[in-house]
Design a protein around this motif. Structure first.
Motif, PDB file in Angstrom:
ATOM      1  N   ASN A   1      32.193   8.460   6.812  1.00 52.87           N
ATOM      2  CA  ASN A   1      32.495   9.010   5.490  1.00 52.87           C
ATOM      3  C   ASN A   1      33.975   9.337   5.357  1.00 52.87           C
ATOM      4  O   ASN A   1      34.573   9.119   4.305  1.00 52.87           O
ATOM      5  CB  ASN A   1      31.644  10.250   5.225  1.00 52.87           C
ATOM      6  N   LYS A   2      34.577   9.831   6.424  1.00 52.60           N
ATOM      7  CA  LYS A   2      36.013  10.121   6.393  1.00 52.60           C
ATOM      8  C   LYS A   2      36.801   8.822   6.223  1.00 52.60           C
ATOM      9  O   LYS A   2      37.742   8.764   5.428  1.00 52.60           O
ATOM     10  CB  LYS A   2      36.453  10.847   7.659  1.00 52.60           C
TER      11      LYS A   2
ATOM     12  N   GLY B   1      36.504   7.736   2.787  1.00 55.92           N
ATOM     13  CA  GLY B   1      37.331   8.605   1.952  1.00 55.92           C
ATOM     14  C   GLY B   1      38.803   8.255   2.027  1.00 55.92           C
ATOM     15  O   GLY B   1      39.513   8.274   1.011  1.00 55.92           O
ATOM     16  N   LEU B   2      39.283   7.921   3.217  1.00 62.89           N
ATOM     17  CA  LEU B   2      40.687   7.526   3.360  1.00 62.89           C
ATOM     18  C   LEU B   2      40.967   6.212   2.633  1.00 62.89           C
ATOM     19  O   LEU B   2      42.030   6.047   2.018  1.00 62.89           O
ATOM     20  CB  LEU B   2      41.064   7.431   4.843  1.00 62.89           C
ATOM     21  N   TRP B   3      40.015   5.299   2.713  1.00 68.04           N
ATOM     22  CA  TRP B   3      40.143   4.023   1.990  1.00 68.04           C
ATOM     23  C   TRP B   3      40.199   4.269   0.481  1.00 68.04           C
ATOM     24  O   TRP B   3      41.060   3.744  -0.217  1.00 68.04           O
ATOM     25  CB  TRP B   3      38.974   3.109   2.358  1.00 68.04           C
TER      26      TRP B   3
ATOM     27  N   ALA C   1      40.976   7.054  -1.013  1.00 71.11           N
ATOM     28  CA  ALA C   1      42.194   7.801  -1.326  1.00 71.11           C
ATOM     29  C   ALA C   1      43.376   6.849  -1.505  1.00 71.11           C
ATOM     30  O   ALA C   1      44.202   7.029  -2.408  1.00 71.11           O
ATOM     31  CB  ALA C   1      42.488   8.812  -0.226  1.00 71.11           C
TER      32      ALA C   1
ATOM     33  N   GLU D   1      43.969  13.230   3.090  1.00 66.34           N
ATOM     34  CA  GLU D   1      43.097  13.932   4.046  1.00 66.34           C
ATOM     35  C   GLU D   1      42.135  14.866   3.314  1.00 66.34           C
ATOM     36  O   GLU D   1      40.954  14.944   3.665  1.00 66.34           O
ATOM     37  CB  GLU D   1      43.931  14.722   5.050  1.00 66.34           C
TER      38      GLU D   1
ATOM     39  N   TYR E   1      41.064  14.566   0.238  1.00 68.50           N
ATOM     40  CA  TYR E   1      40.061  13.753  -0.457  1.00 68.50           C
ATOM     41  C   TYR E   1      39.011  13.250   0.527  1.00 68.50           C
ATOM     42  O   TYR E   1      37.805  13.299   0.246  1.00 68.50           O
ATOM     43  CB  TYR E   1      40.713  12.571  -1.194  1.00 68.50           C
ATOM     44  N   ALA E   2      39.444  12.771   1.680  1.00 70.32           N
ATOM     45  CA  ALA E   2      38.500  12.275   2.697  1.00 70.32           C
ATOM     46  C   ALA E   2      37.546  13.393   3.109  1.00 70.32           C
ATOM     47  O   ALA E   2      36.341  13.160   3.280  1.00 70.32           O
ATOM     48  CB  ALA E   2      39.256  11.730   3.902  1.00 70.32           C
ATOM     49  N   LYS E   3      38.059  14.603   3.245  1.00 70.72           N
ATOM     50  CA  LYS E   3      37.203  15.741   3.598  1.00 70.72           C
ATOM     51  C   LYS E   3      36.184  16.002   2.499  1.00 70.72           C
ATOM     52  O   LYS E   3      35.025  16.304   2.780  1.00 70.72           O
ATOM     53  CB  LYS E   3      38.057  16.989   3.832  1.00 70.72           C
TER      54      LYS E   3
ATOM     55  N   VAL F   1      34.823  13.817   0.639  1.00 68.70           N
ATOM     56  CA  VAL F   1      33.803  12.773   0.768  1.00 68.70           C
ATOM     57  C   VAL F   1      32.818  13.150   1.877  1.00 68.70           C
ATOM     58  O   VAL F   1      31.602  13.003   1.721  1.00 68.70           O
ATOM     59  CB  VAL F   1      34.441  11.388   1.029  1.00 68.70           C
TER      60      VAL F   1
ATOM     61  N   SER G   1      32.807   0.884   7.747  1.00 68.40           N
ATOM     62  CA  SER G   1      33.243   2.172   8.289  1.00 68.40           C
ATOM     63  C   SER G   1      32.263   2.698   9.331  1.00 68.40           C
ATOM     64  O   SER G   1      32.673   3.316  10.322  1.00 68.40           O
ATOM     65  CB  SER G   1      33.421   3.195   7.170  1.00 68.40           C
TER      66      SER G   1
END
Length: 104
Positions: free
Chosen positions: A30-31, A34-36, A38, A49, A51-53, A55, A92
């Motif tokens: 999921n992280k 989220g980075l993708w 973002a 970071e 935004y990834a959190k 997610v 992922s």
């Protein structure tokens, strides 16, 4: 302790370990997703970071990946299709498993 008790304890320990590993795989996948996302949204550094959190946290709403897909799809709008998001999540998951196995 009898052999049966030893085997039962071993199975319980394996189950607990497998569940913990699956949780870690899902959180890391999921992280990565989220980075993708973002990046597609133009976020970098701390904003990416964060935004990834968000997610990762979205995955606690319900069982399965649908809550994460729904969040990312809603945030990305027309920047990525539902299929693109699902494919990236599947990728992922594979990457997360590989990374976690390398760490062990």
């Amino acid at each position: 302790m009898s052999t049966f008790d030893d085997r039962e304890n071993a199975f319980e320990a394996k189950f607990a370990h497998d569940e913990e590993m699956q949780f870690k795989v899902n959180a890391r996948a999921n992280k990565l997703l989220g980075l993708w996302a973002a990046e597609l949204l133009g976020k970098t550094g701390n904003a990416a970071e964060a935004y990834a959190k968000s997610v990762v946290v979205a995955d606690f709403e319900e069982a399965g990946h649908e809550d994460v897909i729904r969040k990312v799809a809603g945030d990305l709008g027309d920047k990525a299709s539902d299929g693109d998001i699902r494919n990236k999540l599947a990728e992922s998951v594979k990457t997360a498993k590989s990374q976690l196995l390398d760490e062990v």
